[in-house]
Motif scaffolding. Structure first.
Motif, PDB file in Angstrom:
ATOM      1  N   GLY A  13      10.068  11.878 -64.325  1.00 49.62           N
ATOM      2  CA  GLY A  13      11.115  11.938 -63.497  1.00 49.62           C
ATOM      3  C   GLY A  13      10.705  12.500 -62.059  1.00 49.62           C
ATOM      4  O   GLY A  13      11.061  11.888 -60.915  1.00 49.62           O
ATOM      5  N   ILE A  16       8.709   9.718 -60.245  1.00 50.53           N
ATOM      6  CA  ILE A  16       9.608   8.742 -59.702  1.00 50.53           C
ATOM      7  C   ILE A  16      10.209   9.234 -58.530  1.00 50.53           C
ATOM      8  O   ILE A  16      10.315   8.638 -57.553  1.00 50.53           O
ATOM      9  N   GLY A  17      10.708  10.413 -58.655  1.00 50.63           N
ATOM     10  CA  GLY A  17      11.728  11.205 -57.537  1.00 50.63           C
ATOM     11  C   GLY A  17      10.905  11.175 -56.410  1.00 50.63           C
ATOM     12  O   GLY A  17      11.211  10.993 -55.118  1.00 50.63           O
ATOM     13  N   GLY A  21      12.189   8.621 -53.800  1.00 52.31           N
ATOM     14  CA  GLY A  21      13.439   9.146 -52.838  1.00 52.31           C
ATOM     15  C   GLY A  21      13.168   8.966 -51.480  1.00 52.31           C
ATOM     16  O   GLY A  21      13.801   8.447 -50.923  1.00 52.31           O
ATOM     17  N   ASN A  38      21.170  12.753 -54.136  1.00 49.74           N
ATOM     18  CA  ASN A  38      20.555  13.568 -55.222  1.00 49.74           C
ATOM     19  C   ASN A  38      21.025  14.396 -56.046  1.00 49.74           C
ATOM     20  O   ASN A  38      20.882  14.530 -57.375  1.00 49.74           O
ATOM     21  N   PHE A  41      22.350  12.755 -59.457  1.00 52.56           N
ATOM     22  CA  PHE A  41      21.363  12.720 -60.360  1.00 52.56           C
ATOM     23  C   PHE A  41      21.455  14.255 -61.012  1.00 52.56           C
ATOM     24  O   PHE A  41      21.170  14.397 -62.073  1.00 52.56           O
ATOM     25  N   SER A  45      22.084  14.710 -64.802  1.00 52.77           N
ATOM     26  CA  SER A  45      21.119  15.246 -65.853  1.00 52.77           C
ATOM     27  C   SER A  45      21.596  16.229 -66.679  1.00 52.77           C
ATOM     28  O   SER A  45      21.470  16.726 -67.781  1.00 52.77           O
ATOM     29  N   ILE A  63      14.488  13.454 -67.397  1.00 51.02           N
ATOM     30  CA  ILE A  63      13.724  12.347 -66.423  1.00 51.02           C
ATOM     31  C   ILE A  63      14.796  12.400 -65.115  1.00 51.02           C
ATOM     32  O   ILE A  63      14.381  12.556 -64.007  1.00 51.02           O
ATOM     33  N   ALA A  64      16.164  12.550 -65.275  1.00 50.63           N
ATOM     34  CA  ALA A  64      17.061  12.743 -64.285  1.00 50.63           C
ATOM     35  C   ALA A  64      16.603  14.090 -63.455  1.00 50.63           C
ATOM     36  O   ALA A  64      16.889  13.853 -62.241  1.00 50.63           O
ATOM     37  N   VAL A  67      13.578  13.509 -61.526  1.00 51.92           N
ATOM     38  CA  VAL A  67      13.711  12.667 -60.143  1.00 51.92           C
ATOM     39  C   VAL A  67      14.593  13.768 -59.153  1.00 51.92           C
ATOM     40  O   VAL A  67      14.316  13.762 -57.954  1.00 51.92           O
ATOM     41  N   GLY A  70      11.701  15.934 -57.847  1.00 49.36           N
ATOM     42  CA  GLY A  70      10.837  15.230 -57.129  1.00 49.36           C
ATOM     43  C   GLY A  70      11.306  14.808 -55.381  1.00 49.36           C
ATOM     44  O   GLY A  70      10.705  15.020 -54.605  1.00 49.36           O
ATOM     45  N   VAL A  71      12.651  14.272 -55.560  1.00 52.97           N
ATOM     46  CA  VAL A  71      13.236  14.047 -54.280  1.00 52.97           C
ATOM     47  C   VAL A  71      13.110  15.287 -53.338  1.00 52.97           C
ATOM     48  O   VAL A  71      13.026  15.336 -52.451  1.00 52.97           O
TER      49      VAL A  71
END
Length: 109
Positions: A13, A16-17, A21, A38, A41, A45, A63-64, A67, A70-71
């Motif tokens: 995640g 991906i983020g 993002g 964000n 999410f 999550s 995973i969420a 994300v 990451g964002v």
């Protein structure tokens, strides 16, 4: 199988983020709105992890939350540098990273 997948899904995640993002969401909505989106999410999550009837719900929740991380890691320093005055811009960027490092240290202690 379920435990290892659940634990490692956070990194997926985050990957991906960090890539999606700023390039996908940030391109169309701006940094402030990206951070507000964000939060969707983040709530998703939290609900998936807290109310998980099976291990794969927790994996989706991880995973969420990955994300979200990451964002946030990709967008927050840039947003801080945009909203801070020029005279303290470098200090604001440094304090953000220092806060993350101290948070990791405290959580490990």
């Amino acid at each position: 199988m379920g435990w290892g997948t659940t634990v490692s899904s956070y990194g997926i995640g985050g990957l991906i983020g960090a890539f999606a993002g700023p390039k996908v969401i940030g391109k169309y909505y701006g940094r402030r709105t990206t951070l507000l989106i964000n939060n969707i999410f983040l709530v998703l999550s939290s609900l998936l992890i807290a109310l998980a009837p099976a291990w794969w719900f927790q994996a989706l929740g991880r995973i969420a939350v990955g994300v979200v991380a990451g964002v946030s890691t990709a967008v927050v320093p840039t947003y801080f540098s945009e909203i801070s005055p020029v005279s303290i811009r470098g200090a604001v960027g440094t304090m953000h990273q220092l806060g993350i490092t101290v948070g990791i240290l405290v959580s490990q202690a």
